[in-house]
Design a protein around this motif. Structure first.
Motif, mmCIF file in Angstrom:
data_model
loop_
_atom_site.group_PDB
_atom_site.id
_atom_site.type_symbol
_atom_site.label_atom_id
_atom_site.label_comp_id
_atom_site.label_asym_id
_atom_site.label_seq_id
_atom_site.Cartn_x
_atom_site.Cartn_y
_atom_site.Cartn_z
ATOM 1 N N ASP A 92 0.654 -1.185 -0.079
ATOM 2 C CA ASP A 92 0.116 0.107 0.050
ATOM 3 C C ASP A 92 0.714 1.148 0.011
ATOM 4 O O ASP A 92 2.007 1.319 0.994
ATOM 5 N N ILE A 93 0.593 2.026 -0.925
ATOM 6 C CA ILE A 93 1.401 3.409 -0.941
ATOM 7 C C ILE A 93 0.570 4.403 -0.516
ATOM 8 O O ILE A 93 -0.641 4.624 -0.851
ATOM 9 N N ARG A 94 0.883 5.322 0.651
ATOM 10 C CA ARG A 94 0.068 6.294 1.359
ATOM 11 C C ARG A 94 0.852 7.514 1.240
ATOM 12 O O ARG A 94 2.090 7.695 1.640
ATOM 13 N N GLU A 95 0.045 8.725 1.071
ATOM 14 C CA GLU A 95 1.065 9.910 1.229
ATOM 15 C C GLU A 95 1.097 10.188 2.599
ATOM 16 O O GLU A 95 0.140 9.694 3.685
ATOM 17 N N ALA A 96 2.266 10.584 2.923
ATOM 18 C CA ALA A 96 2.713 10.645 4.474
ATOM 19 C C ALA A 96 3.666 11.911 4.887
ATOM 20 O O ALA A 96 4.063 12.519 4.022
ATOM 21 N N ARG B 215 5.547 16.713 -2.600
ATOM 22 C CA ARG B 215 4.575 15.647 -1.934
ATOM 23 C C ARG B 215 5.456 14.160 -1.754
ATOM 24 O O ARG B 215 6.457 13.894 -2.456
ATOM 25 N N PHE B 216 5.007 13.578 -0.548
ATOM 26 C CA PHE B 216 5.631 12.529 -0.049
ATOM 27 C C PHE B 216 5.069 11.308 0.060
ATOM 28 O O PHE B 216 3.961 11.371 0.832
ATOM 29 N N TRP B 217 5.068 9.942 -0.165
ATOM 30 C CA TRP B 217 4.744 8.849 0.119
ATOM 31 C C TRP B 217 5.516 7.669 0.737
ATOM 32 O O TRP B 217 6.756 7.587 0.604
ATOM 33 N N ALA B 218 4.893 7.024 1.363
ATOM 34 C CA ALA B 218 5.353 5.947 1.973
ATOM 35 C C ALA B 218 4.820 4.592 1.482
ATOM 36 O O ALA B 218 3.906 4.625 1.402
ATOM 37 N N CYS C 70 10.094 4.753 0.416
ATOM 38 C CA CYS C 70 9.254 5.901 0.233
ATOM 39 C C CYS C 70 9.696 6.619 -1.122
ATOM 40 O O CYS C 70 10.544 5.888 -1.816
ATOM 41 N N GLY C 71 9.204 7.745 -1.352
ATOM 42 C CA GLY C 71 9.499 8.352 -2.808
ATOM 43 C C GLY C 71 8.900 9.811 -2.589
ATOM 44 O O GLY C 71 8.080 9.917 -1.832
ATOM 45 N N ALA C 72 9.305 10.496 -3.374
ATOM 46 C CA ALA C 72 8.703 11.994 -3.269
ATOM 47 C C ALA C 72 8.660 12.518 -4.848
ATOM 48 O O ALA C 72 9.420 12.339 -5.693
ATOM 49 N N VAL D 113 13.595 8.103 -3.735
ATOM 50 C CA VAL D 113 13.086 7.112 -3.889
ATOM 51 C C VAL D 113 13.885 6.144 -2.914
ATOM 52 O O VAL D 113 15.307 5.759 -3.415
ATOM 53 N N HIS D 114 13.546 5.179 -2.197
ATOM 54 C CA HIS D 114 14.437 4.426 -1.197
ATOM 55 C C HIS D 114 13.539 3.200 -0.703
ATOM 56 O O HIS D 114 12.369 3.325 -0.197
ATOM 57 N N ILE D 115 14.308 2.020 -0.912
ATOM 58 C CA ILE D 115 13.474 0.873 -0.349
ATOM 59 C C ILE D 115 14.487 0.139 0.524
ATOM 60 O O ILE D 115 15.775 0.058 0.257
#
Length: 158
Positions: free
Chosen positions: A3-7, A48-51, A61-63, A77-79
């Protein structure tokens, strides 16, 4: 389930992934060529940032950073190392492109390590596979022998 959520990148829950990304980038090349944003910058204007979650566990994450030329820069972008090898960076990159397309962004651009910095080989291969092409310096950057710049033109969402 992924699941990717804005965070909020400054939240305690996301501190480990943001700090892991920052630490990873600090060791990847010379300091003068490091353009990694810290958590407060990732929470700044135009960002805008997502987790990326699996259940309640943050895995990455990614932005996107809105640029004045109508493009958006892919940032951070990092895993996490424990979750790599599952295609999650591709999932995040696809999410960012889909979001940008819906928002009417003309292209995604990014800066990554140049080809002599083997630390970035996997990232460049992913970007190439996703259709990014190499280009000159993007908005806000100057030519740097340690940087590669890439662009993905976006077609409007239907």
């Amino acid at each position: 389930m992924i699941d990717i959520r804005e965070a909020d990148p400054t939240s305690d829950a996301l501190r480990p992934v943001v700090e892991a990304h920052f630490a990873h980038s600090e060791t990847a090349g010379p300091a003068e060529s490091n353009h990694t944003m810290d958590a407060s910058a990732l929470a700044g204007p135009g960002m805008r940032f997502w987790a990326l979650y699996e259940g309640n566990k943050v895995l990455g994450c990614g932005a996107l950073k809105a640029l004045p030329d109508g493009t958006a820069e892919v940032k951070s972008v990092h895993i996490l190392a424990t979750a790599r090898g599952r295609g999650l960076a591709r999932v995040m990159m696809t999410h960012l492109a889909d979001h940008a397309r819906v928002e009417g962004t003309s292209a995604l651009v990014l800066e990554t390590g140049a080809d002599h910095l083997s630390y970035y080989d996997a990232a460049r291969r992913l970007y190439e596979a996703l259709g990014y092409s190499y280009c000159g310096p993007i908005y806000g950057y100057e030519a740097d022998p340690n940087s590669a710049f890439m662009r993905l033109d976006l077609k409007p969402a239907e």
